[in-house]
Design a protein around this motif. Structure first.
Motif, PDB file in Angstrom:
ATOM      1  N   PHE A 135       0.849  -1.195   0.000  1.00  0.00           N
ATOM      2  CA  PHE A 135       0.000   0.000   0.000  1.00  0.00           C
ATOM      3  C   PHE A 135       0.883   1.243   0.000  1.00  0.00           C
ATOM      4  CE2 PHE A 135      -2.552   3.096   2.705  1.00  0.00           C
ATOM      5  CZ  PHE A 135      -3.287   3.566   1.635  1.00  0.00           C
ATOM      6  N   SER A 136       0.733   2.087  -1.020  1.00  0.00           N
ATOM      7  CA  SER A 136       1.496   3.338  -1.132  1.00  0.00           C
ATOM      8  C   SER A 136       0.524   4.505  -1.061  1.00  0.00           C
ATOM      9  CB  SER A 136       2.280   3.376  -2.449  1.00  0.00           C
ATOM     10  OG  SER A 136       3.220   2.333  -2.503  1.00  0.00           O
ATOM     11  N   PRO A 137       0.300   5.067   0.115  1.00  0.00           N
ATOM     12  CA  PRO A 137      -0.693   6.136   0.255  1.00  0.00           C
ATOM     13  C   PRO A 137      -0.275   7.413  -0.446  1.00  0.00           C
ATOM     14  CG  PRO A 137       0.527   5.850   2.296  1.00  0.00           C
ATOM     15  CD  PRO A 137       0.943   4.729   1.393  1.00  0.00           C
ATOM     16  N   GLN A 138      -1.233   8.023  -1.139  1.00  0.00           N
ATOM     17  CA  GLN A 138      -1.058   9.351  -1.712  1.00  0.00           C
ATOM     18  C   GLN A 138      -2.003  10.274  -0.948  1.00  0.00           C
ATOM     19  OE1 GLN A 138      -1.698   9.127  -5.970  1.00  0.00           O
ATOM     20  NE2 GLN A 138      -0.709   7.114  -6.061  1.00  0.00           N
ATOM     21  N   VAL A 139      -1.432  11.240  -0.258  1.00  0.00           N
ATOM     22  CA  VAL A 139      -2.212  12.027   0.700  1.00  0.00           C
ATOM     23  C   VAL A 139      -2.163  13.509   0.357  1.00  0.00           C
ATOM     24  CG1 VAL A 139      -2.480  12.629   3.145  1.00  0.00           C
ATOM     25  CG2 VAL A 139      -1.733  10.322   2.506  1.00  0.00           C
ATOM     26  N   ASP A 140      -3.325  14.134   0.383  1.00  0.00           N
ATOM     27  CA  ASP A 140      -3.438  15.590   0.354  1.00  0.00           C
ATOM     28  C   ASP A 140      -3.158  16.062   1.774  1.00  0.00           C
ATOM     29  OD1 ASP A 140      -4.212  18.226   0.462  1.00  0.00           O
ATOM     30  OD2 ASP A 140      -6.197  17.911  -0.414  1.00  0.00           O
ATOM     31  N   GLU A 141      -1.922  16.483   2.027  1.00  0.00           N
ATOM     32  CA  GLU A 141      -1.517  16.804   3.398  1.00  0.00           C
ATOM     33  C   GLU A 141      -2.200  18.058   3.923  1.00  0.00           C
ATOM     34  OE1 GLU A 141       2.683  16.717   3.979  1.00  0.00           O
ATOM     35  OE2 GLU A 141       2.944  14.841   2.865  1.00  0.00           O
ATOM     36  N   VAL A 142      -2.571  18.969   3.049  1.00  0.00           N
ATOM     37  CA  VAL A 142      -3.247  20.191   3.497  1.00  0.00           C
ATOM     38  C   VAL A 142      -4.596  19.855   4.119  1.00  0.00           C
ATOM     39  CG1 VAL A 142      -4.261  22.381   2.768  1.00  0.00           C
ATOM     40  CG2 VAL A 142      -2.048  21.644   1.826  1.00  0.00           C
ATOM     41  N   ASN A 143      -5.328  18.950   3.486  1.00  0.00           N
ATOM     42  CA  ASN A 143      -6.663  18.591   3.962  1.00  0.00           C
ATOM     43  C   ASN A 143      -6.700  17.253   4.684  1.00  0.00           C
ATOM     44  OD1 ASN A 143      -8.218  20.877   2.794  1.00  0.00           O
ATOM     45  ND2 ASN A 143      -7.448  20.024   0.857  1.00  0.00           N
ATOM     46  N   CYS A 144      -5.560  16.587   4.779  1.00  0.00           N
ATOM     47  CA  CYS A 144      -5.443  15.290   5.454  1.00  0.00           C
ATOM     48  C   CYS A 144      -6.433  14.280   4.875  1.00  0.00           C
ATOM     49  CB  CYS A 144      -5.654  15.440   6.964  1.00  0.00           C
ATOM     50  SG  CYS A 144      -5.167  13.980   7.924  1.00  0.00           S
ATOM     51  N   ARG A 145      -6.400  14.119   3.550  1.00  0.00           N
ATOM     52  CA  ARG A 145      -7.300  13.170   2.910  1.00  0.00           C
ATOM     53  C   ARG A 145      -6.526  12.279   1.937  1.00  0.00           C
ATOM     54  NH1 ARG A 145     -12.448  14.154   4.268  1.00  0.00           N
ATOM     55  NH2 ARG A 145     -13.226  12.631   2.750  1.00  0.00           N
ATOM     56  N   LEU A 146      -6.880  11.003   1.929  1.00  0.00           N
ATOM     57  CA  LEU A 146      -6.266  10.049   1.017  1.00  0.00           C
ATOM     58  C   LEU A 146      -6.780  10.297  -0.394  1.00  0.00           C
ATOM     59  CD1 LEU A 146      -4.420   7.446   1.040  1.00  0.00           C
ATOM     60  CD2 LEU A 146      -6.576   6.150   0.977  1.00  0.00           C
ATOM     61  N   LEU A 147      -5.865  10.343  -1.362  1.00  0.00           N
ATOM     62  CA  LEU A 147      -6.236  10.625  -2.743  1.00  0.00           C
ATOM     63  C   LEU A 147      -6.444   9.346  -3.557  1.00  0.00           C
ATOM     64  CD1 LEU A 147      -3.785  13.582  -3.445  1.00  0.00           C
ATOM     65  CD2 LEU A 147      -6.220  13.715  -2.878  1.00  0.00           C
ATOM     66  N   ASN A 148      -5.724   8.295  -3.219  1.00  0.00           N
ATOM     67  CA  ASN A 148      -5.901   7.036  -3.945  1.00  0.00           C
ATOM     68  C   ASN A 148      -6.845   6.110  -3.160  1.00  0.00           C
ATOM     69  OD1 ASN A 148      -3.871   6.805  -1.973  1.00  0.00           O
ATOM     70  ND2 ASN A 148      -2.909   5.080  -3.015  1.00  0.00           N
ATOM     71  N   GLU A 149      -7.064   4.938  -3.684  1.00  0.00           N
ATOM     72  CA  GLU A 149      -7.986   3.998  -3.044  1.00  0.00           C
ATOM     73  C   GLU A 149      -7.391   3.464  -1.745  1.00  0.00           C
ATOM     74  OE1 GLU A 149     -11.167   2.755  -3.685  1.00  0.00           O
ATOM     75  OE2 GLU A 149     -11.188   4.558  -4.928  1.00  0.00           O
ATOM     76  N   PRO A 150      -8.196   3.362  -0.690  1.00  0.00           N
ATOM     77  CA  PRO A 150      -7.690   2.761   0.544  1.00  0.00           C
ATOM     78  C   PRO A 150      -7.464   1.272   0.347  1.00  0.00           C
ATOM     79  CG  PRO A 150     -10.047   3.124   0.711  1.00  0.00           C
ATOM     80  CD  PRO A 150      -9.613   3.752  -0.578  1.00  0.00           C
ATOM     81  N   PRO A 151      -6.673   0.662   1.185  1.00  0.00           N
ATOM     82  CA  PRO A 151      -6.442  -0.785   1.055  1.00  0.00           C
ATOM     83  C   PRO A 151      -7.720  -1.567   1.370  1.00  0.00           C
ATOM     84  CG  PRO A 151      -5.486   0.048   3.084  1.00  0.00           C
ATOM     85  CD  PRO A 151      -5.949   1.253   2.325  1.00  0.00           C
ATOM     86  N   ARG A 152      -7.806  -2.726   0.752  1.00  0.00           N
ATOM     87  CA  ARG A 152      -8.970  -3.591   0.922  1.00  0.00           C
ATOM     88  C   ARG A 152      -8.533  -4.977   1.378  1.00  0.00           C
ATOM     89  NH1 ARG A 152     -13.930  -0.883   0.786  1.00  0.00           N
ATOM     90  NH2 ARG A 152     -13.587   1.009  -0.450  1.00  0.00           N
ATOM     91  N   CYS A 153      -9.450  -5.668   2.035  1.00  0.00           N
ATOM     92  CA  CYS A 153      -9.219  -7.047   2.435  1.00  0.00           C
ATOM     93  C   CYS A 153      -9.232  -7.925   1.186  1.00  0.00           C
ATOM     94  CB  CYS A 153     -10.297  -7.502   3.417  1.00  0.00           C
ATOM     95  SG  CYS A 153     -10.212  -9.265   3.831  1.00  0.00           S
ATOM     96  N   GLY A 154      -8.208  -8.731   0.989  1.00  0.00           N
ATOM     97  CA  GLY A 154      -8.131  -9.587  -0.180  1.00  0.00           C
ATOM     98  C   GLY A 154      -9.118 -10.729  -0.158  1.00  0.00           C
ATOM     99  N   ARG A 155      -9.707 -10.999   1.001  1.00  0.00           N
ATOM    100  CA  ARG A 155     -10.655 -12.112   1.124  1.00  0.00           C
ATOM    101  C   ARG A 155     -12.090 -11.676   0.857  1.00  0.00           C
ATOM    102  NH1 ARG A 155     -10.341 -17.086   3.809  1.00  0.00           N
ATOM    103  NH2 ARG A 155     -12.186 -18.293   3.264  1.00  0.00           N
ATOM    104  N   CYS A 156     -12.523 -10.578   1.505  1.00  0.00           N
ATOM    105  CA  CYS A 156     -13.934 -10.176   1.394  1.00  0.00           C
ATOM    106  C   CYS A 156     -14.126  -8.867   0.644  1.00  0.00           C
ATOM    107  CB  CYS A 156     -14.580 -10.092   2.771  1.00  0.00           C
ATOM    108  SG  CYS A 156     -13.994  -8.685   3.772  1.00  0.00           S
ATOM    109  N   GLY A 157     -13.047  -8.125   0.387  1.00  0.00           N
ATOM    110  CA  GLY A 157     -13.140  -6.873  -0.353  1.00  0.00           C
ATOM    111  C   GLY A 157     -13.530  -5.670   0.470  1.00  0.00           C
TER     112      GLY A 157
END
Length: 290
Positions: free
Chosen positions: A152-174
């Motif tokens: 998981f390589s987070p891309q973050v808008d540091e000014v607004n503290c928000r993740l820009l890419n998709e968050p990680p998901r469970c590989g089993r249930c999604g």
């Protein structure tokens, strides 16, 4: 303070094992943020301060579910920061002292940053009582599995503290994945990894005879580490060196307190230990496993 430093050095010389108990203050000298109090947290994350959110609000499984972009903006930024941060020289000093001791060192920390492992400490000699941000779990706990966050390589808008890419998901249930860390009001943390670490720590502790505890940067707001230090001293007869620039107070029968930051304190103790110890540090002499 020189008298306390001299006493601390003698306690280390006399020990056959080193228990390192570390709180958030251990990472400050590496450049990691100090979250003590709302001011410290809001200085690190001004967008959260503007929203009136404090550490307890954000370090919560409920926020992560309600607003994954915000929750993972916070945790993703921290994960990226921990990956980029280099441990300060105090980590190496502790390792050098442990190498002169028959039973080496064990680390018990409330930090989730993985800095001890990054500094070269053997993973089997580290107990992370609140888990690790470098590991993930399913938010639904569909299988009880814990896995590495390396992919998981987070891309973050540091000014607004928000993740820009998709968050990680469970590989089993999604479903949404979350950090394998103990959050506030958290009933879904999978503790198996930490439980195994605790068992290794307890096994190590049974084999030591003259341990010294060096407690670094453990505060009073969440006193888990301070409680561990006191319990080990009471049950094993160990002496403790409490290093804390804000709250160094300690029962003198239990040890000594140094009102100074982690790195400065460790460097002062190294100076007091004398040339023989400094020489062994430079040559990498080994006597135990750190």
């Amino acid at each position: 303070m020189q008298e306390q430093i001299t006493r601390a050095a003698q306690m280390i010389r006399d020990a056959d094992a080193l228990l390192i108990t570390a709180g958030a203050g251990m990472g400050v000298d590496s450049g990691l943020p100090d979250f003590r109090g709302k001011d410290g947290f809001w200085n690190a994350y001004p967008a959260l301060g503007n929203a009136g959110l404090d550490f307890r609000d954000v370090a919560s499984p409920y926020l992560l579910r309600r607003d994954p972009a915000l929750g993972w903006g916070f945790y993703g930024h921290r994960l990226k920061l921990y990956r980029e941060t280099q441990p300060h020289a105090g980590f190496a000093l502790l390792q050098a002292w442990a190498r002169r001791m028959k039973r080496g060192a064990f680390v018990v920390t409330s930090n989730v940053d993985g800095q001890f492992q990054k500094a070269g400490y053997a993973p089997e000699r580290v107990c992370e009582i609140h888990g690790s941000l470098h590991h993930l779990q399913c938010d639904r706990n569909c299988t009880g599995l814990i896995w590495s966050a390396d992919e998981f390589s987070p891309q973050v808008d540091e000014v607004n503290c928000r993740l820009l890419n998709e968050p990680p998901r469970c590989g089993r249930c999604g479903e949404l994945a979350r950090p394998n860390v103990l959050m506030f009001d958290d009933w879904n943390w999978i503790s198996e990894r930490t439980d195994a670490q605790r068992r290794r720590w307890n096994d190590w502790l049974k084999g030591v005879q003259r341990p010294v505890v060096i407690e670094l940067g453990a505060g009073l707001a969440i006193p888990s580490i301070r409680h561990i230090t006191a319990r080990v001293c009471n049950t094993t007869g160990a002496q403790a060196i409490r290093i804390n620039p804000v709250a160094p107070e300690i029962d003198l029968r239990m040890g000594v307190g140094l009102q100074i930051g982690a790195l400065a304190a460790l460097q002062a103790i190294a100076q007091a230990l004398g040339e023989a110890w400094r020489l062994s540090f430079r040559l990498g002499a080994r006597g135990g496993e750190a």
